[in-house]
Design a protein around this motif. Structure first.
Motif, PDB file in Angstrom:
ATOM      1  N   LEU C 143      -8.248  29.150 -78.421  1.00  0.00           N
ATOM      2  CA  LEU C 143      -7.060  29.608 -77.712  1.00  0.00           C
ATOM      3  C   LEU C 143      -7.231  31.037 -77.203  1.00  0.00           C
ATOM      4  O   LEU C 143      -6.906  31.347 -76.055  1.00  0.00           O
ATOM      5  N   PHE C 146      -9.399  31.416 -74.194  1.00  0.00           N
ATOM      6  CA  PHE C 146      -8.684  30.853 -73.047  1.00  0.00           C
ATOM      7  C   PHE C 146      -7.692  31.865 -72.478  1.00  0.00           C
ATOM      8  O   PHE C 146      -7.636  32.088 -71.266  1.00  0.00           O
ATOM      9  N   GLU C 147      -6.923  32.495 -73.371  1.00  0.00           N
ATOM     10  CA  GLU C 147      -5.925  33.456 -72.874  1.00  0.00           C
ATOM     11  C   GLU C 147      -6.611  34.680 -72.258  1.00  0.00           C
ATOM     12  O   GLU C 147      -6.130  35.245 -71.269  1.00  0.00           O
ATOM     13  N   THR C 149      -9.344  34.639 -70.692  1.00  0.00           N
ATOM     14  CA  THR C 149      -9.820  34.242 -69.364  1.00  0.00           C
ATOM     15  C   THR C 149      -8.836  34.667 -68.281  1.00  0.00           C
ATOM     16  O   THR C 149      -9.229  35.090 -67.196  1.00  0.00           O
ATOM     17  N   SER C 150      -7.538  34.556 -68.610  1.00  0.00           N
ATOM     18  CA  SER C 150      -6.546  34.919 -67.600  1.00  0.00           C
ATOM     19  C   SER C 150      -6.655  36.402 -67.256  1.00  0.00           C
ATOM     20  O   SER C 150      -6.446  36.792 -66.108  1.00  0.00           O
ATOM     21  N   LEU C 151      -7.009  37.224 -68.260  1.00  0.00           N
ATOM     22  CA  LEU C 151      -7.192  38.651 -67.967  1.00  0.00           C
ATOM     23  C   LEU C 151      -8.397  38.873 -67.060  1.00  0.00           C
ATOM     24  O   LEU C 151      -8.352  39.698 -66.141  1.00  0.00           O
ATOM     25  N   LEU C 153      -9.542  36.738 -64.901  1.00  0.00           N
ATOM     26  CA  LEU C 153      -9.147  36.298 -63.564  1.00  0.00           C
ATOM     27  C   LEU C 153      -8.266  37.347 -62.897  1.00  0.00           C
ATOM     28  O   LEU C 153      -8.386  37.618 -61.699  1.00  0.00           O
ATOM     29  N   LEU C 154      -7.379  37.963 -63.692  1.00  0.00           N
ATOM     30  CA  LEU C 154      -6.498  39.001 -63.151  1.00  0.00           C
ATOM     31  C   LEU C 154      -7.317  40.169 -62.634  1.00  0.00           C
ATOM     32  O   LEU C 154      -7.091  40.674 -61.520  1.00  0.00           O
ATOM     33  N   ALA C 156     -10.389  40.147 -61.658  1.00  0.00           N
ATOM     34  CA  ALA C 156     -11.117  39.728 -60.455  1.00  0.00           C
ATOM     35  C   ALA C 156     -10.198  39.752 -59.244  1.00  0.00           C
ATOM     36  O   ALA C 156     -10.590  40.175 -58.143  1.00  0.00           O
ATOM     37  N   MET C 157      -8.972  39.298 -59.449  1.00  0.00           N
ATOM     38  CA  MET C 157      -8.013  39.239 -58.345  1.00  0.00           C
ATOM     39  C   MET C 157      -7.743  40.642 -57.799  1.00  0.00           C
ATOM     40  O   MET C 157      -7.807  40.886 -56.597  1.00  0.00           O
ATOM     41  N   ILE C 158      -7.464  41.572 -58.724  1.00  0.00           N
ATOM     42  CA  ILE C 158      -7.159  42.934 -58.292  1.00  0.00           C
ATOM     43  C   ILE C 158      -8.403  43.573 -57.652  1.00  0.00           C
ATOM     44  O   ILE C 158      -8.305  44.213 -56.601  1.00  0.00           O
ATOM     45  N   ALA C 160     -10.872  42.106 -56.081  1.00  0.00           N
ATOM     46  CA  ALA C 160     -11.117  41.553 -54.745  1.00  0.00           C
ATOM     47  C   ALA C 160     -10.201  42.197 -53.732  1.00  0.00           C
ATOM     48  O   ALA C 160     -10.630  42.582 -52.635  1.00  0.00           O
ATOM     49  N   VAL C 161      -8.935  42.348 -54.088  1.00  0.00           N
ATOM     50  CA  VAL C 161      -7.974  42.920 -53.140  1.00  0.00           C
ATOM     51  C   VAL C 161      -8.301  44.381 -52.860  1.00  0.00           C
ATOM     52  O   VAL C 161      -8.292  44.823 -51.710  1.00  0.00           O
TER      53      VAL C 161
END
Lengths: 381, 119, 169
Positions: C143, C146-147, C149-151, C153-154, C156-158, C160-161
């Motif tokens: 677990l 998994f949680e 992972t969201s960080l 992804l977050l 990576a998102m920031i 990239a922008v």
């Protein structure tokens, strides 16, 4: 005959039948689309070759086959030849896992009415349809033409953008079925007593819109905006290579319609006796209903602008699909056994609210429009 | 028999058809040759505009592809969750709630800075 | 008999991996990388991990390689013009050294793991690698990863922008 031999022969036969049927559907659909759109635009459509113009697609196929094989200067030959192949092969292979009937018994053995019965069917279809991006991008890139490149890039950006809402709405269906197996998804709809179009009505609408955009069909056909891009990614393609892109598109349309039928319309189940040939007819009827709906949409809406298209995908479709998913999950936990009933009620209520809001916004816009543009009466008075 | 084998059959048939049909078309419609004009890229009949064809492209496309990957991975994580959701019940709701909430922060940020505007 | 599909797929993977490295054309290289990734996905399938198989196809072949293609078009390195600049010679040396290290490490692990790795385990559960099993494990034992992972992804998102929207002077 051993079990393995039987399985091999059975799946080979099924693969060949599905392949032939899918390919034969393409000319039928082209004829149908031309006829349907023509009628909707008060035209007649093809009517010269054969009865009702039925042989028109055949004549077109012969023409395309015999076209001179022009290779424009400066193309990247390898990629240029590969792109049409890449766009049709995944399209044909994606249909392999779609079930079109209850498993039947032949000579004491179980035969699944789908080419391959796999555990992860729904993910397989989505994964393969995501490969369709390559054909378009590579065709645009290899053509040595500015418009093709722009068309290909635009189309692929659009397709990947709308893949996310498609995926999210599919997750909501998986939530209800608890399985990625398409056969389970159909059976679960029978067990819950109502097809998923009830408890997932909003999801169904989102799926239809998003898949329409992913298929690059009007009003989302940016890839082929004649007026802006000459033709788009296939400008430099002639003859059969060009036809292959078309075939890929139509086969994808059939697969998407079949997927929608399986996920939301109870697959092959219908009214009347539960025998496999009747089920097959139901299945085909539902697929054709979807396809004609797509054609209807094409005839009804003008093409939307590219910035609107991308904005709609990222700012409306994704939040809406996420909300739909969250609502489905919460209702399943809260309502337990009565989840189906509650979901259906919530979906219909939400849809009514949505329609009301839409009407309000429309009438307000109309009001503003009237104030800006004087009506004929006012001018005359 | 491996349940994925029929997919291989399907792939082989489809590839054979595609390659066969294209080869046949190439044989029937052999290039008859032509002049420079005939083989030039088609730009509405106007002489192809001078300049690089494979120009550099707006960074926007890169951003869309990047965001797509991130959301695609998010969606992939949702599938096993959806399959076992009925076993997890409230627990599953909380687990995925946290996961999605963190990603929603990112989504809101992306929206706020205007990365979703197509200009 | 299980080795026949393995050898076939391995041959395909190695062939396209070599093509990827040796090809002068970046887009051809990217296409062969897609085929390498699909072959790797089939390895997972042969091992019975069907969910990982489809994830590999969907994420690597379907998403990440699209980004690669976009970037190549973005930078216009795809054509026959070749690389933007010649590779410095130290890169070649570093690549050979690192490749040997990797090979040695793999050999070491296979040697140390002994029989278990060299012989395919006879009995694995029927639902091994199915989405159900992965879901059960991911949302209980694993677990926390998994949680987290969201960080990732977050971030990576920031990232990239920030990179894409940076204003260049």
């Amino acid at each position: 005959m051993s079990n393995t031999t039987f399985d091999w022969i059975a799946s080979l036969i099924k693969a060949v039948i599905i392949f032939v049927v899918l390919l034969q559907l393409v000319p039928v659909l082209i004829w149908l689309e031309r006829k349907v759109v023509a009628r909707m635009q008060q035209r007649i459509g093809p009517n010269r070759v054969g009865p009702f113009g039925l042989l028109q697609p055949l004549a077109d196929a012969v023409k395309l086959m015999a076209k001179e094989n022009i290779i424009p200067t400066g193309v990247d030959k390898l990629v240029y030849y590969l792109a049409p192949v890449i766009s049709i092969v995944p399209a044909l292979a994606a249909f392999a896992v779609v079930p079109f009937g209850e498993p039947i018994h032949v000579a004491g053995r179980v035969v699944y009415l789908q080419v391959a019965h796999v555990n992860i069917g729904i993910l397989y279809v989505l994964a393969l349809s995501s490969l369709a991006v390559y054909g378009i991008t590579l065709a645009g890139w290899s053509s040595n033409n500015k418009y093709s490149l722009l068309g290909g890039l635009r189309a692929s950006a659009q397709m990947i953008s709308y893949e996310i809402p498609v995926g999210l709405t599919v997750v909501a269906v998986v939530l209800l079925a608890g399985s990625l197996d398409l056969l389970d998804i159909v059976n679960q709809q029978v067990k819950q007593g109502i097809w998923n179009i009830g408890p997932q009505f909003i999801g169904f609408l989102l799926f239809v819109v998003a898949s329409n955009a992913e298929l690059n069909r009007a009003p989302f056909d940016m890839a082929e905006a004649e007026s802006e891009l000459v033709a788009g990614f296939h400008t430099e393609y002639t003859g059969f290579r060009f036809a292959m892109f078309f075939m890929g598109e139509y086969v994808n349309m059939v697969t998407t319609s079949a997927l929608a039928t399986v996920m939301y319309l109870g697959g092959w189940h219908g009214f009347g006796p539960d025998v496999w040939y009747l089920n097959l007819i139901w299945f085909i009827l539902k697929i054709f209903a979807f396809i004609i709906f797509y054609m209807w949409v094409r005839a009804s809406w003008p093409r939307i602008r590219y910035d609107q298209l991308m904005g709609f995908g990222w700012k409306v479709m994704i939040p809406a699909a996420l909300l739909n998913l969250a609502a489905t999950a919460v209702v399943i936990v809260v309502a337990k056994e009565r989840a189906t009933l509650w979901l259906t009620a919530v979906n219909i209520a939400l849809f009514v609210v949505f329609l009301a809001v839409l009407r309000l916004v429309n009438s307000r816009q109309l009001e503003q429009h009237r104030q800006v543009v004087p009506q004929p009466d006012a001018v005359r008075g | 028999m491996n349940p994925y084998l029929p997919i291989l059959f399907m792939l082989i048939i489809a590839t054979a058809f595609a390659v066969g049909a294209l080869s046949l078309a190439m044989f029937i419609g052999r290039p008859k040759g032509g002049n420079e004009r005939k083989l030039a890229p088609y730009e509405c009949g106007i002489e192809p505009v001078v300049g690089e064809v494979r120009e550099r492209f707006p960074v926007k496309f890169y951003l869309v592809a990047m965001l797509f990957i991130l959301f695609d991975i998010e969606v992939i994580f949702l599938y096993p969750w959806a399959v076992v959701f009925r076993q997890l019940q409230v627990f599953g709701l909380i687990e995925m709630g946290i996961f999605l909430a963190i990603l929603l922060l990112g989504y809101m940020y992306v929206w706020r800075v205007g990365a979703l505007e197509w200009q | 008999m299980t080795w026949i599909p393995f050898v076939l797929i391995a041959a395909v993977a190695v062939f396209f991996a070599l093509y990827l490295v040796l090809s002068k054309n970046a887009v051809h290289g990217a296409l062969s990388l897609v085929l390498v990734l699909v072959s790797l996905a089939i390895f997972f399938l042969l091992l019975g991990a069907e969910f990982i198989f489809i994830v590999q196809v969907a994420v690597y072949a379907g998403a990440i390689m699209v980004l690669f293609l976009f970037v190549m078009m973005l930078l216009n390195v795809g054509g026959a013009e070749g690389p933007l600049r010649e590779n410095p010679s130290w890169q070649l040396a570093a690549a050979i050294v690192l490749g040997c290290v990797l090979l040695f490490e793999a050999a070491l692990h296979i040697a140390r793991a002994g029989e278990g790795v060299r012989h395919f385990p006879q009995a694995i559960a029927a639902d091994f690698g199915s989405p159900e099993r992965i879901g059960q494990l991911l949302f209980s034992s694993y677990l926390l990863p998994f949680e987290i992972t969201s960080l990732v992804l977050l971030a990576a998102m920031i990232g990239a922008v920030v990179l894409a929207l940076r204003r260049f002077p």
